[in-house]
Enzyme design. Sequence first.
Site, PDB file in Angstrom:
ATOM      1  N   GLU A   1       5.557  -0.715   3.645  1.00 61.80           N
ATOM      2  CA  GLU A   1       6.015  -0.178   2.349  1.00 61.80           C
ATOM      3  C   GLU A   1       7.268   0.693   2.533  1.00 61.80           C
ATOM      4  OE1 GLU A   1       4.742  -1.119  -0.559  1.00 61.80           O
ATOM      5  OE2 GLU A   1       2.569  -1.377  -0.421  1.00 61.80           O
TER       6      GLU A   1
ATOM      7  N   LYS B   1      11.209   6.435  -4.347  1.00 62.82           N
ATOM      8  CA  LYS B   1      10.226   6.022  -5.353  1.00 62.82           C
ATOM      9  C   LYS B   1      10.264   6.958  -6.562  1.00 62.82           C
ATOM     10  CE  LYS B   1       5.656   4.508  -6.468  1.00 62.82           C
ATOM     11  NZ  LYS B   1       4.389   3.953  -6.074  1.00 62.82           N
TER      12      LYS B   1
ATOM     13  N   HIS C   1       5.105  -8.124  -3.369  1.00 64.55           N
ATOM     14  CA  HIS C   1       3.733  -7.926  -3.830  1.00 64.55           C
ATOM     15  C   HIS C   1       3.159  -9.135  -4.563  1.00 64.55           C
ATOM     16  CE1 HIS C   1       4.509  -3.882  -2.581  1.00 64.55           C
ATOM     17  NE2 HIS C   1       3.337  -3.442  -2.992  1.00 64.55           N
TER      18      HIS C   1
ATOM     19  N   ARG D   1     -11.365  11.554 -21.143  1.00 69.83           N
ATOM     20  CA  ARG D   1      -9.963  11.224 -21.511  1.00 69.83           C
ATOM     21  C   ARG D   1      -8.929  11.975 -20.683  1.00 69.83           C
ATOM     22  NH1 ARG D   1     -12.626  11.277 -26.390  1.00 69.83           N
ATOM     23  NH2 ARG D   1     -12.945   9.162 -27.163  1.00 69.83           N
TER      24      ARG D   1
ATOM     25  N   ASN E   1       7.753  -3.817  -6.646  1.00 71.16           N
ATOM     26  CA  ASN E   1       6.770  -4.867  -6.350  1.00 71.16           C
ATOM     27  C   ASN E   1       7.326  -5.924  -5.402  1.00 71.16           C
ATOM     28  OD1 ASN E   1       5.044  -3.583  -8.118  1.00 71.16           O
ATOM     29  ND2 ASN E   1       5.723  -4.796  -9.861  1.00 71.16           N
TER      30      ASN E   1
ATOM     31  N   HIS F   1      -3.655  -4.592   2.695  1.00 68.76           N
ATOM     32  CA  HIS F   1      -2.599  -4.609   1.682  1.00 68.76           C
ATOM     33  C   HIS F   1      -1.179  -4.633   2.269  1.00 68.76           C
ATOM     34  CE1 HIS F   1      -0.562  -3.857  -2.109  1.00 68.76           C
ATOM     35  NE2 HIS F   1       0.073  -2.857  -1.524  1.00 68.76           N
TER      36      HIS F   1
ATOM     37  N   GLU G   1       7.034   1.009 -16.065  1.00 68.69           N
ATOM     38  CA  GLU G   1       7.453  -0.322 -15.612  1.00 68.69           C
ATOM     39  C   GLU G   1       7.892  -1.231 -16.763  1.00 68.69           C
ATOM     40  OE1 GLU G   1       5.198  -1.817 -12.156  1.00 68.69           O
ATOM     41  OE2 GLU G   1       5.616  -3.837 -12.865  1.00 68.69           O
TER      42      GLU G   1
ATOM     43  N   ARG H   1      11.210  -0.461 -12.509  1.00 68.72           N
ATOM     44  CA  ARG H   1      10.104  -0.146 -11.589  1.00 68.72           C
ATOM     45  C   ARG H   1       9.527  -1.405 -10.954  1.00 68.72           C
ATOM     46  NH1 ARG H   1       5.221   4.330 -12.030  1.00 68.72           N
ATOM     47  NH2 ARG H   1       4.196   3.684 -10.115  1.00 68.72           N
TER      48      ARG H   1
ATOM     49  N   HIS I   1      -0.161  -9.920  -3.134  1.00 68.25           N
ATOM     50  CA  HIS I   1      -1.396  -9.753  -3.912  1.00 68.25           C
ATOM     51  C   HIS I   1      -2.175 -11.067  -3.970  1.00 68.25           C
ATOM     52  CE1 HIS I   1      -0.100  -5.944  -6.369  1.00 68.25           C
ATOM     53  NE2 HIS I   1      -0.461  -5.671  -5.144  1.00 68.25           N
TER      54      HIS I   1
ATOM     55  N   LYS J   1       0.407   5.142 -10.738  1.00 68.69           N
ATOM     56  CA  LYS J   1      -0.328   3.890 -10.988  1.00 68.69           C
ATOM     57  C   LYS J   1      -1.718   4.045 -10.390  1.00 68.69           C
ATOM     58  CE  LYS J   1       3.015   0.130 -11.230  1.00 68.69           C
ATOM     59  NZ  LYS J   1       3.512  -1.081 -10.544  1.00 68.69           N
TER      60      LYS J   1
HETATM   61  P1  NAD Z   1      -7.183   2.447   2.467  1.00 68.64           P
HETATM   62  O1  NAD Z   1      -7.293   3.501   1.460  1.00 68.64           O
HETATM   63  O2  NAD Z   1      -8.259   1.441   2.561  1.00 68.64           O
HETATM   64  O3  NAD Z   1      -7.015   3.163   3.885  1.00 68.64           O
HETATM   65  C1  NAD Z   1      -6.909   2.366   5.021  1.00 68.64           C
HETATM   66  C2  NAD Z   1      -8.013   2.702   6.055  1.00 68.64           C
HETATM   67  O4  NAD Z   1      -7.621   3.861   6.768  1.00 68.64           O
HETATM   68  C3  NAD Z   1      -9.382   3.000   5.487  1.00 68.64           C
HETATM   69  O5  NAD Z   1     -10.364   2.460   6.353  1.00 68.64           O
HETATM   70  C4  NAD Z   1      -9.466   4.527   5.517  1.00 68.64           C
HETATM   71  O6  NAD Z   1     -10.773   5.008   5.639  1.00 68.64           O
HETATM   72  C5  NAD Z   1      -8.662   4.830   6.754  1.00 68.64           C
HETATM   73  N1  NAD Z   1      -7.995   6.126   6.777  1.00 68.64           N
HETATM   74  C6  NAD Z   1      -7.204   6.653   5.806  1.00 68.64           C
HETATM   75  N2  NAD Z   1      -6.661   7.797   6.254  1.00 68.64           N
HETATM   76  C7  NAD Z   1      -7.103   7.984   7.518  1.00 68.64           C
HETATM   77  C8  NAD Z   1      -6.863   8.967   8.520  1.00 68.64           C
HETATM   78  N3  NAD Z   1      -5.995   9.968   8.334  1.00 68.64           N
HETATM   79  N4  NAD Z   1      -7.502   8.845   9.699  1.00 68.64           N
HETATM   80  C9  NAD Z   1      -8.343   7.801   9.934  1.00 68.64           C
HETATM   81  N5  NAD Z   1      -8.593   6.832   9.051  1.00 68.64           N
HETATM   82  C10 NAD Z   1      -7.977   6.927   7.848  1.00 68.64           C
HETATM   83  O7  NAD Z   1      -5.836   1.614   2.335  1.00 68.64           O
HETATM   84  P2  NAD Z   1      -4.312   2.040   2.161  1.00 68.64           P
HETATM   85  O8  NAD Z   1      -3.548   1.105   2.993  1.00 68.64           O
HETATM   86  O9  NAD Z   1      -4.130   3.488   2.323  1.00 68.64           O
HETATM   87  O10 NAD Z   1      -4.041   1.717   0.610  1.00 68.64           O
HETATM   88  C11 NAD Z   1      -4.080   0.407   0.129  1.00 68.64           C
HETATM   89  C12 NAD Z   1      -4.320   0.434  -1.358  1.00 68.64           C
HETATM   90  O11 NAD Z   1      -3.252   1.112  -2.007  1.00 68.64           O
HETATM   91  C13 NAD Z   1      -4.397  -0.944  -1.968  1.00 68.64           C
HETATM   92  O12 NAD Z   1      -5.512  -1.023  -2.795  1.00 68.64           O
HETATM   93  C14 NAD Z   1      -3.137  -1.060  -2.780  1.00 68.64           C
HETATM   94  O13 NAD Z   1      -3.274  -1.901  -3.883  1.00 68.64           O
HETATM   95  C15 NAD Z   1      -2.905   0.368  -3.173  1.00 68.64           C
HETATM   96  N6  NAD Z   1      -1.524   0.684  -3.529  1.00 68.64           N
HETATM   97  C16 NAD Z   1      -1.322   1.339  -4.696  1.00 68.64           C
HETATM   98  C17 NAD Z   1      -0.049   1.712  -5.067  1.00 68.64           C
HETATM   99  C18 NAD Z   1       0.153   2.518  -6.313  1.00 68.64           C
HETATM  100  O14 NAD Z   1       1.300   2.701  -6.721  1.00 68.64           O
HETATM  101  N7  NAD Z   1      -0.891   3.042  -6.907  1.00 68.64           N
HETATM  102  C19 NAD Z   1       1.036   1.388  -4.251  1.00 68.64           C
HETATM  103  C20 NAD Z   1       0.801   0.711  -3.059  1.00 68.64           C
HETATM  104  C21 NAD Z   1      -0.497   0.369  -2.715  1.00 68.64           C
HETATM  105  N1  GLY Z   2       3.807   0.273  -5.840  1.00 68.88           N
HETATM  106  C1  GLY Z   2       4.457  -0.166  -7.025  1.00 68.88           C
HETATM  107  C2  GLY Z   2       4.650   0.916  -8.040  1.00 68.88           C
HETATM  108  O1  GLY Z   2       4.237   2.038  -7.863  1.00 68.88           O
HETATM  109  O2  GLY Z   2       5.229   0.665  -9.058  1.00 68.88           O
END
Ligand code: NAD
Ligand code: GLY
Length: 376
Positions: A187, A228, A249, A123, A246, A268, A238, A242, A253, A145
């Site tokens: 972003e 943010k 998105h 938890r 999106n 993404h 949200e 918030r 998405h 999130k």
């Molecule tokens: P990711 O985590 O897949 O990273 C992208 C690629 O870069 C991967 O292959 C990773 O291994 C590589 N990588 C990362 N850091 C590196 C570095 N310093 N050097 C070399 N390679 C590196 O993708 P992302 O674009 O970072 O994140 C996308 C995800 O984030 C999606 O799933 C999306 O839905 C999520 N997201 C979440 C929120 C939230 O608020 N939680 C907001 C936006 C996006």
């Molecule tokens: N990336 C959208 C949020 O964090 O609300």
Amino acid sequence: MKTETVTVNLNKRSYDIVIGPKLINKATKIIASHLPSTRLAIVTDANVSAIYLPTFQESLAEYDIGIIPVVVDAGEKSKSFPVLETVIDSILAAKLERGDTIIALGGGVIGDLTGFAAGIVRRGIGFIQIPTSLLAQVDSSVGGKTGINTTHGKNLVGVFYQPKLVIADTAVLDTLPLREFRAGYAEIVKYGLIDQPGFFRWLEKNWRTVFSGGAERVEAIACSCRFKAAVVERDEHEAGERALLNLGHTFGHALETATGYDAERLIHGEGVAIGMVLAHEFSVRLNLASSDLVERIRRHLHTAGLPTQITHIPGSLPDADTLMTYIAQDKKVTSGALTFILTRGLGQAFIAKDVPQAEVRAFLLEKLSRHIDCRR
Ligand code: NAD
Ligand code: GLY
């Protein structure tokens, strides 16, 4: 170069985001001072662990901290139930308790997956984000999130669970593949398009030094985190505002789901770039904004090397009705109407709660009719 600290003020759950170059070397000292116990798990992916895990582990060893490394496959497909189970198994097998800590060392995939695991195991076990992709530094590591994807759509299972600390080393972005850097940049642009037109104009002038790693990189990341953080502080769960974050998105998405989270086709941030252009085009179609605005945004994203239209996605896409199913999963449908983030001008995004599904479908039909599968 200066280190910036942005605080996310959420009363007892407030935390700092520390931003600057070469922080990963000093991170262990900052982390050691935040650890309630001397045991922690580090969840990372295969790419990031190969570059950063050994030195990170070594420097933590100096503080006599017991480390459980958990390495998962890189990529969006790791935001899944089977990988979540593997991570949770590793944490429980190592007998981590509530007072221990879990570190997410990686991009947004690792942050979302680890944060979710940390939020539900026993938890809630404290967790720290060390985002290593641009996207994670400007967006996903901030705001709490967390979650995974399902075949029904993106991020449909998860919890809000804030980290205790975020450390964004801007120098680790030098090893990030250019395509991934561009995706994160989408972003950053998003914040300008939501309600920071001055920031968008600044990006139009300074994007090259953001990419090349000058002081503007730290500045762009810190500004994004500040924008943010302010939204999250006002609307953590949200209930309203918030949702503006999106922007782009809903379409993005749906396209990610439609391409089966296949990184060869769409990642993404690329989906967000295309989605933001579509959201602006759709606003023009509804007579809310001018077509010059769409061209300006498209030009900037294109100049930065991002895809800007559905036709840029390789391979075939499902029909408009299937995309509508994904859209309906992503955003609530009320009496045949959808909630969408639309705009009235540069940096004038707003939440539209009454968008007729039929309008969206007709718009998508038009966009898909121009989609040619170049791989056939
Ligand atoms: P990711 O985590 O897949 O990273 C992208 C690629 O870069 C991967 O292959 C990773 O291994 C590589 N990588 C990362 N850091 C590196 C570095 N310093 N050097 C070399 N390679 C590196 O993708 P992302 O674009 O970072 O994140 C996308 C995800 O984030 C999606 O799933 C999306 O839905 C999520 N997201 C979440 C929120 C939230 O608020 N939680 C907001 C936006 C996006
Ligand atoms: N990336 C959208 C949020 O964090 O609300």
